[in-house]
Design a protein around this motif. Structure first.
Motif, mmCIF file in Angstrom:
data_model
loop_
_atom_site.group_PDB
_atom_site.id
_atom_site.type_symbol
_atom_site.label_atom_id
_atom_site.label_comp_id
_atom_site.label_asym_id
_atom_site.label_seq_id
_atom_site.Cartn_x
_atom_site.Cartn_y
_atom_site.Cartn_z
ATOM 1 N N PHE A 135 17.630 -29.825 -13.104
ATOM 2 C CA PHE A 135 18.094 -30.594 -14.099
ATOM 3 C C PHE A 135 18.896 -29.926 -15.047
ATOM 4 O O PHE A 135 18.415 -29.838 -16.337
ATOM 5 C CB PHE A 135 16.742 -30.992 -14.803
ATOM 6 N N ASN A 139 5.679 -28.097 -23.936
ATOM 7 C CA ASN A 139 4.178 -28.359 -23.072
ATOM 8 C C ASN A 139 3.363 -27.174 -23.684
ATOM 9 O O ASN A 139 2.037 -27.406 -23.916
ATOM 10 C CB ASN A 139 4.629 -27.976 -21.655
ATOM 11 N N HIS A 143 5.065 -28.864 -13.160
ATOM 12 C CA HIS A 143 6.149 -27.999 -13.288
ATOM 13 C C HIS A 143 5.370 -26.543 -13.301
ATOM 14 O O HIS A 143 4.369 -26.642 -14.153
ATOM 15 C CB HIS A 143 7.022 -28.057 -14.588
HETATM 16 C C1 LIG Z 1 12.440 -28.616 -16.561
HETATM 17 C C2 LIG Z 1 11.103 -29.021 -16.641
HETATM 18 C C3 LIG Z 1 10.047 -28.152 -17.458
HETATM 19 C C4 LIG Z 1 10.443 -26.788 -18.165
HETATM 20 O O1 LIG Z 1 11.401 -27.095 -19.291
HETATM 21 P P1 LIG Z 1 12.384 -25.794 -19.594
HETATM 22 O O2 LIG Z 1 13.214 -26.850 -20.514
HETATM 23 O O3 LIG Z 1 12.950 -25.368 -18.489
HETATM 24 O O4 LIG Z 1 11.341 -24.962 -20.354
HETATM 25 C C5 LIG Z 1 8.479 -28.761 -17.453
HETATM 26 N N1 LIG Z 1 8.244 -29.893 -17.068
HETATM 27 C C6 LIG Z 1 9.214 -30.671 -16.287
HETATM 28 C C7 LIG Z 1 8.813 -31.817 -15.715
HETATM 29 C C8 LIG Z 1 10.500 -30.218 -16.324
HETATM 30 O O5 LIG Z 1 11.440 -31.169 -15.553
#
Ligand SMILES: *Cc1c(COP(=O)(O)O)cnc(C)c1O
Length: 469
Positions: free
Chosen positions: A86, A150, A186
């Motif tokens: 993403f 998170n 994740h």
């Molecule tokens: C990308 C993503 C993360 C991590 O986010 P970062 O912006 O890379 O720190 C956590 N959870 C989900 C579902 C993600 O798609």
């Protein structure tokens, strides 16, 4: 004054003008360039080593060298045929925002030092909260990304769960604190558990149901076992848009279970949160409005430049409890505004929110909704074309992540992906869906056209033939 660090105005004009033109020419070449790096790394390392910082280069020379290396030395996530993780092509307003912010370099730790910037960020955060339909009072802030958002949720949930956590840490809990995420969530949750001092095993990875969503029966039995064993559950996390397959966990069911047990409910909608921009497709996220806290990444479907996450919560009181400190040297005086440094992980803070403010100002929710829909339309086009070639789609993602397997089950998914990436025509990746290796394709760029989709189909077909089972 050191001229090369703080050049006079006429030099700046010259540099900026040249850089603007150089970057534009790179972006114009991009669609015809390889998505994957083609740089001779050996030659690059020698040139890099020559920068021993004993002699000086002109800024022009150094900057042009860097741009040339980057043009050939990166996976271009802003390429229209980057169908990968993403990382979308950033919006132009977001890139403009970065320039503006770099010029002022405001310190967003407090509203006293940067009243306008803090107010603009709050304005965007409140707009997101209203758009989702969060009950008042909702609060939030910008983060460096989804991981930090998170992490913020974990710290809040721990603080809420145990009155002495703030002062005594994890040992204040009567048993090991544990939280629940699906096994397809994740992986950052594992690191977050480690960072939070509750240990990696505190992240309970709940099995999925065969369709990539959290299995509710498995969730309940895991919680049950943990309670039997004296652990202290404190949070349930639903993922809205898993990384591997773009699946959404049952949001209402997770929410009800969490509320029934008095647990924090967090929704990780890092990618999937983009759906809120669309008037109809937003129903796919129904239930998100019941969350105690939410992660949405600005640098994912909202296509801000890298390092832009959003954290939202309906529990501002807990946010303050988790992050407040009294610092005698901080110029805080305004009692009506919550200073970012006492309500978030960061202290010194960049003005990240401007990227979304400018993008939303020009596109509106409608423009973003259109952007989201367009990437989904391109994704559906791809599914139609590739399944017509005999491939099988193994998942059913509401957020445009397609997991496919080639017609011949004996073909190596890995070999096909390596072939596509090495050819440079497009970028896709290997993922695992319900225990099976698949090719993961996600239209992330707002600049992907039907021709790009055709090119991807052709690249995959060629790869199947050349790697022949
Ligand atoms: C990308 C993503 C993360 C991590 O986010 P970062 O912006 O890379 O720190 C956590 N959870 C989900 C579902 C993600 O798609």
């Amino acid at each position: 004054m050191i001229d090369c660090l703080f050049p006079p105005v006429q030099d700046r004009l010259l540099f900026e003008d040249r850089l603007t033109r150089l970057l534009l020419s790179v972006s114009q070449r991009l669609p015809d360039s390889s998505v994957a790096p083609t740089l001779d790394m050996e030659r690059f390392r020698i040139e890099l080593a020559a920068f021993a910082f004993e002699e000086s280069e002109t800024l022009d020379t150094a900057a042009q060298w860097v741009v040339r290396q980057m043009e050939d030395g990166l996976v271009h996530v802003n390429h229209p045929r980057y169908f990968g993780l993403f990382n979308p092509t950033p919006t132009f307003p977001a890139q403009m925002a970065d320039r503006i912010v770099a010029a002022f370099n405001p310190q967003l730790a407090t509203a006293t030092t940067s009243p306008v910037a803090v107010a603009i960020e709050n304005h965007v955060i409140q707009a997101f909260a209203r758009r989702i339909g969060l009950p008042e009072p909702a609060q939030g802030h910008f983060t460096t990304g989804g991981s930090e958002a998170n992490y913020t949720a974990v710290i809040m949930a721990l603080t809420q769960s145990c009155p002495n956590f703030a002062t005594e840490g994890a040992r204040a809990f009567l048993g090991a604190p544990v939280f629940y995420v699906s096994q397809d969530s994740h992986l950052a949750w594992i690191k977050i558990a480690h960072q939070a001092g509750i240990g990696r095993r505190a992240a309970r990875l709940v099995p999925t149901d065969g369709d990539g969503q959290m299995d509710m029966a498995a969730l309940m039995s895991t919680i049950h076992d943990d309670l039997e064993n004296g652990c202290v559950p404190f949070m349930i996390v639903a993922t809205a848009g898993t990384t591997n397959a773009g699946m959404i966990d049952p949001l209402y069911a997770c929410s009800e279970l969490a509320k029934g047990l008095g647990l924090w409910f967090h929704v990780d909608a890092a990618w999937g949160g983009g759906l809120i921009a669309h008037d109809e497709l937003c129903v796919r996220l129904a239930g998100i409005e019941t969350a105690d806290s939410i992660t949405i990444d600005g640098h994912k479907w909202f296509a801000a430049t890298m390092g832009c996450g959003i954290f939202l919560t309906t529990r501002p009181q807990v946010l303050s409890e988790a992050f407040q400190v009294a610092a005698y040297f901080m110029p805080s005086s305004n009692p009506t505004v919550v200073d970012p440094y006492v309500s978030s992980v960061q202290w010194s803070r960049r003005f990240l929110g401007l990227r979304l403010f400018l993008s939303l100002a020009v596109a509106g929710w409608a423009g973003y909704g259109h952007h989201v829909e367009q990437t989904l339309v391109m994704g559906n086009l791809f599914v139609n074309k590739i399944t017509n070639c005999g491939w099988t789609m193994v998942n059913d993602s509401p957020v445009g992540v397609t997991c496919i397997v080639p017609p011949d089950p004996a073909s190596s998914v890995r070999a096909i992906v390596n072939h596509v990436v090495a050819a440079g025509q497009a970028w896709v990746s290997v993922a695992t869906f319900e225990g099976r290796e698949v090719i993961r394709v996600c239209v992330t760029s707002g600049m992907t056209t039907p021709q790009d989709v055709d090119d991807l189909v052709a690249a995959l077909q060629t790869a199947v033939q050349s790697t022949g089972a």
